[in-house]
Enzyme design. Structure first.
Site, PDB file in Angstrom:
ATOM      1  N   HIS A 104      62.616  49.935 -20.177  1.00 62.13           N
ATOM      2  CA  HIS A 104      62.300  49.048 -18.884  1.00 62.13           C
ATOM      3  C   HIS A 104      63.538  47.840 -18.899  1.00 62.13           C
ATOM      4  O   HIS A 104      63.777  47.339 -20.136  1.00 62.13           O
ATOM      5  CB  HIS A 104      61.829  49.239 -18.367  1.00 62.13           C
ATOM      6  CG  HIS A 104      60.566  50.721 -18.774  1.00 62.13           C
ATOM      7  ND1 HIS A 104      61.106  51.261 -17.351  1.00 62.13           N
ATOM      8  CD2 HIS A 104      59.790  50.129 -19.558  1.00 62.13           C
ATOM      9  CE1 HIS A 104      60.915  52.109 -17.461  1.00 62.13           C
ATOM     10  NE2 HIS A 104      59.738  52.424 -18.456  1.00 62.13           N
ATOM     11  N   GLU A 141      55.122  46.921 -18.817  1.00 62.40           N
ATOM     12  CA  GLU A 141      55.210  47.233 -19.705  1.00 62.40           C
ATOM     13  C   GLU A 141      56.621  46.844 -20.567  1.00 62.40           C
ATOM     14  O   GLU A 141      56.383  47.242 -21.374  1.00 62.40           O
ATOM     15  CB  GLU A 141      56.214  48.605 -19.068  1.00 62.40           C
ATOM     16  CG  GLU A 141      56.073  49.992 -20.694  1.00 62.40           C
ATOM     17  CD  GLU A 141      56.529  51.558 -19.764  1.00 62.40           C
ATOM     18  OE1 GLU A 141      56.961  52.136 -20.470  1.00 62.40           O
ATOM     19  OE2 GLU A 141      56.349  51.523 -18.581  1.00 62.40           O
ATOM     20  N   HIS A 197      57.106  52.520 -25.250  1.00 62.51           N
ATOM     21  CA  HIS A 197      57.134  51.914 -23.905  1.00 62.51           C
ATOM     22  C   HIS A 197      55.724  52.795 -24.151  1.00 62.51           C
ATOM     23  O   HIS A 197      54.736  52.881 -24.874  1.00 62.51           O
ATOM     24  CB  HIS A 197      57.320  53.722 -22.783  1.00 62.51           C
ATOM     25  CG  HIS A 197      58.699  54.102 -22.764  1.00 62.51           C
ATOM     26  ND1 HIS A 197      59.564  53.497 -22.090  1.00 62.51           N
ATOM     27  CD2 HIS A 197      59.459  54.551 -23.743  1.00 62.51           C
ATOM     28  CE1 HIS A 197      60.883  53.764 -21.963  1.00 62.51           C
ATOM     29  NE2 HIS A 197      60.877  54.020 -23.009  1.00 62.51           N
ATOM     30  N   GLU A 279      54.817  56.775 -26.737  1.00 64.21           N
ATOM     31  CA  GLU A 279      54.100  56.371 -25.321  1.00 64.21           C
ATOM     32  C   GLU A 279      52.737  55.812 -25.853  1.00 64.21           C
ATOM     33  O   GLU A 279      51.960  56.544 -26.690  1.00 64.21           O
ATOM     34  CB  GLU A 279      53.909  57.552 -24.695  1.00 64.21           C
ATOM     35  CG  GLU A 279      54.980  57.754 -23.580  1.00 64.21           C
ATOM     36  CD  GLU A 279      55.580  56.903 -22.635  1.00 64.21           C
ATOM     37  OE1 GLU A 279      54.144  55.884 -22.248  1.00 64.21           O
ATOM     38  OE2 GLU A 279      56.607  57.513 -21.627  1.00 64.21           O
TER      39      GLU A 279
END
Length: 316
Positions: A104, A141, A197, A279
């Site tokens: 992101h 994030e 992430h 993650e």
């Protein structure tokens, strides 16, 4: 990343048909669960506690725990955590290239039109990027991933590796798109690539998982050449991340293995170099959020990723 978006559609756990990849992954199961039990038993879990719902995911299989971690040709996460600790010292990765993809971008919130543009990921078209998730207190994030990426870069550079980031600081102002993120790794001829992430799943869902590329051969995507080395890379990272952070494997995807295989992620589908996603924890769970917002824990997370990557590069 538990929202609908380019590389972050939540995967609903289901019991898939078992095929060749299932058999291969089956032997990886004990490392995450058994390794964690051993780790906690010796008091190593004090630094961490336990990453993102995955709806359009296509896990190609995780299987019951076999009797011995040594059944796997690729090695279990626990085994790989031990192996990585024996890696050679500084400057041993000279000539190796690692691409780090911090998920992101803080600027995505101000560029919704740009990030909503559809791009081709081989199997279909998806949004260029999304905003990502955040803790309930507002720690995003995008901030988390960039911070960990900087720490990981420092560790790998100390080992002599050449490190490239897909984004850094305020550049670019938004994105890049998921296809561009894959292209950066491809153009760099990376020996290893990792996309960082954190999840946004329901409270109570805790733990990390590493996402491996599944079989995709459509349009511009052909993951077949990278599936084997990516699985090796991901298994090693899962083992060392578990060891260094104390964060257990996800309790809501991956059936406790810490490994999930997907075919809906453009960042993996379009990669021509060994690549995985990680993650690191679930930002919407209070216990995981406390870890993800801790400077000390983020350093452990970077160390866990670095150790796995170093181990992989020494064996590749």
């Amino acid at each position: 990343m538990s929202y609908v978006g380019p590389d972050f559609e939540p995967s609903q756990p289901r019991r898939p048909r078992r095929g060749p990849l299932t058999v291969a992954l089956a032997a990886l199961v004990p490392g995450a669960l058994l390794g964690w039990v051993v780790y906690e038993a010796v008091g190593g879990g004090s630094g961490g506690g336990s990453d993102r719902t995955a709806a359009a995911a296509t896990p190609s299989g995780t299987a019951p725990v076999p009797s011995s971690p040594t059944d796997s040709a690729a090695g279990s996460p626990a085994d790989d955590g031990k192996r990585a600790s024996k890696a050679p010292g500084p400057a041993s990765l000279k000539g190796k290239v690692v691409v780090i993809d911090p998920g992101h971008n803080q600027g995505n919130f101000q560029h919704t039109a740009e990030i909503n543009r559809k791009v081709d990921i081989g199997t279909n078209k998806k949004e260029c990027d999304t905003t990502g998730t955040s803790t309930n207190a507002g720690y995003t994030e995008a901030r988390f991933t960039l911070d960990v990426a900087h720490r990981l870069r420092t560790l790998l550079q100390k080992q002599g590796a050449t490190v490239k980031l897909t984004r850094d600081g305020d550049s670019p102002a938004w994105g890049p798109c998921v296809d561009q993120r894959a292209r950066i790794g491809n153009d760099a001829h990376a020996d290893a690539a990792i996309s960082i992430h954190a999840d946004g799943s329901a409270a109570g869902n805790r733990g990390f998982h590493v996402i491996l590329p599944g079989t995709v051969h459509a349009g511009a995507a052909d993951t077949r050449p990278i599936m084997g080395p990516s699985r090796d890379l991901g298994t090693r990272i899962a083992g060392t991340f578990l060891r260094d952070t104390g964060e257990p494997p996800s309790n809501y995807v991956g059936e406790g293995t810490g490994l999930v295989t997907r075919t809906d992620l453009g960042g993996l589908n379009l990669s021509t170099v060994p690549k995985v996603f990680i993650e690191c924890g679930n930002m919407r769970d209070s216990k995981d959020a406390a870890l993800l917002t801790s400077d000390a824990w983020r350093q452990k997370a970077a160390q866990g990723m670095s150790d796995g990557i170093v181990s992989f590069l020494h064996e590749s």
